[in-house]
Design a protein around this motif. Structure first.
Motif, short mmCIF file in Angstrom:
data_model
loop_
_atom_site.label_atom_id
_atom_site.label_comp_id
_atom_site.label_asym_id
_atom_site.label_seq_id
_atom_site.Cartn_x
_atom_site.Cartn_y
_atom_site.Cartn_z
N LYS A 11 0.82 -1.21 0.00
CA LYS A 11 0.00 0.00 0.00
C LYS A 11 0.87 1.27 0.00
N PRO A 12 0.29 2.38 -0.39
CA PRO A 12 1.08 3.63 -0.49
C PRO A 12 1.83 3.96 0.80
N ARG A 13 3.05 4.33 0.64
CA ARG A 13 3.92 4.72 1.76
C ARG A 13 4.61 6.03 1.38
N GLN A 14 5.10 6.72 2.38
CA GLN A 14 5.88 7.92 2.12
C GLN A 14 7.35 7.51 2.11
N ILE A 15 8.08 7.97 1.10
CA ILE A 15 9.48 7.62 0.94
C ILE A 15 10.29 8.90 0.85
N VAL A 16 11.40 8.93 1.54
CA VAL A 16 12.31 10.07 1.47
C VAL A 16 13.53 9.64 0.66
N LEU A 17 13.78 10.36 -0.40
CA LEU A 17 14.94 10.10 -1.25
C LEU A 17 15.87 11.29 -1.10
N ALA A 18 17.09 11.06 -0.64
CA ALA A 18 18.03 12.15 -0.40
C ALA A 18 19.23 12.01 -1.33
N GLY A 19 19.73 13.14 -1.77
CA GLY A 19 20.90 13.12 -2.62
C GLY A 19 21.07 14.44 -3.32
N ASP A 20 22.07 14.50 -4.16
CA ASP A 20 22.37 15.71 -4.92
C ASP A 20 22.53 15.31 -6.38
N PRO A 21 21.55 15.65 -7.22
CA PRO A 21 21.63 15.25 -8.61
C PRO A 21 22.76 15.92 -9.39
N LYS A 22 23.39 16.92 -8.81
CA LYS A 22 24.50 17.60 -9.47
C LYS A 22 25.85 16.98 -9.13
N GLN A 23 25.87 16.00 -8.25
CA GLN A 23 27.11 15.31 -7.91
C GLN A 23 27.32 14.16 -8.88
N LEU A 24 28.35 13.39 -8.65
CA LEU A 24 28.69 12.28 -9.54
C LEU A 24 27.51 11.33 -9.69
N GLY A 25 27.12 11.11 -10.92
CA GLY A 25 26.01 10.20 -11.21
C GLY A 25 26.50 8.78 -11.37
N PRO A 26 25.64 7.92 -11.88
CA PRO A 26 26.03 6.53 -12.08
C PRO A 26 27.19 6.40 -13.08
N VAL A 27 28.14 5.56 -12.77
CA VAL A 27 29.25 5.29 -13.68
C VAL A 27 28.90 4.01 -14.42
N ILE A 28 28.59 4.14 -15.69
CA ILE A 28 28.13 3.02 -16.49
C ILE A 28 29.15 2.73 -17.59
N THR A 29 29.52 1.49 -17.73
CA THR A 29 30.47 1.12 -18.78
C THR A 29 29.84 0.25 -19.87
N GLY A 30 28.69 -0.31 -19.60
CA GLY A 30 28.04 -1.19 -20.57
C GLY A 30 27.12 -0.43 -21.52
N LYS A 31 27.25 -0.70 -22.82
CA LYS A 31 26.42 -0.02 -23.82
C LYS A 31 24.93 -0.32 -23.63
N ILE A 32 24.61 -1.53 -23.27
CA ILE A 32 23.20 -1.90 -23.09
C ILE A 32 22.61 -1.14 -21.91
N ALA A 33 23.38 -0.99 -20.85
CA ALA A 33 22.90 -0.23 -19.69
C ALA A 33 22.66 1.23 -20.05
N VAL A 34 23.55 1.81 -20.84
CA VAL A 34 23.38 3.21 -21.28
C VAL A 34 22.15 3.32 -22.17
N GLN A 35 21.98 2.38 -23.09
CA GLN A 35 20.80 2.40 -23.96
C GLN A 35 19.51 2.27 -23.15
N GLY A 36 19.58 1.58 -22.03
CA GLY A 36 18.41 1.42 -21.16
C GLY A 36 18.20 2.61 -20.23
N GLY A 37 19.04 3.63 -20.32
CA GLY A 37 18.87 4.83 -19.52
C GLY A 37 19.46 4.76 -18.13
N LEU A 38 20.28 3.75 -17.86
CA LEU A 38 20.82 3.60 -16.51
C LEU A 38 21.98 4.56 -16.22
#
Length: 157
Positions: free
Chosen positions: A9-36
């Motif tokens: 059932k619906p819950r309240q979730i707190v997501l903390a972080g800074d979107p301007k800091q280092l993002g995900p480091v992705i090396t796989g082409k398939i992961a990049v194509q999937g938007g990861l």
């Protein structure tokens, strides 16, 4: 986010972080194509519900205060240095809470003044020092480090 989806059932979730800091480091082409290569926090903040809207929310940095809280007070960086990322990445909203005149770093910088390049009106705010070294990684760790760079930081500190 699988755990969030399984909460039921619906819950309240707190997501903390800074979107301007280092993002995900992705090396796989398939992961990049999937938007990861875009973090979940960035995806949320780019959606219409969470997007910055100064017209409707002028008192809260343009964010809906029921959905987003932007922390603007910075207690670690002198104004001269903080102004650059504030203008480039944070809509000039970051507030330095230390002073370059009486802040905790001034005495340190004055003690190093004989070894560091001088500014026209006081001790230096920062130093760019080129380092040649190699990135190393221990077999039991996913992290990388540069021992030459670490040694130089140690010498400055």
């Amino acid at each position: 986010m699988c755990a969030v989806a399984l909460m039921g059932k619906p819950r309240q979730i707190v997501l903390a972080g800074d979107p301007k800091q280092l993002g995900p480091v992705i090396t796989g082409k398939i992961a990049v194509q999937g938007g990861l290569d875009t973090s979940w926090l960035c995806r949320i903040l780019n959606s219409s519900l969470y997007k910055r809207d100064e017209g409707n929310f002028p008192l809260t940095q343009g964010y809906n205060p029921y959905l987003v809280t932007m922390l603007t007070k910075n207690y670690r960086t002198v104004p001269e240095i903080l102004s650059v990322p504030s203008k480039l990445f944070y809509n000039d909203l970051l507030e330095p809470m230390v002073s370059s005149v009486d802040g905790p770093y001034v005495n340190l910088m004055q003690n190093l003044a004989c070894e560091l390049p001088q500014r026209c009106n006081g001790p230096p705010s920062f130093v760019f020092h080129g380092v040649r070294g190699c990135c190393c990684r221990d077999v039991d760790s996913p992290s990388w480090y540069n021992p030459v760079e670490a040694k130089l930081v140690f010498e400055y500190v």
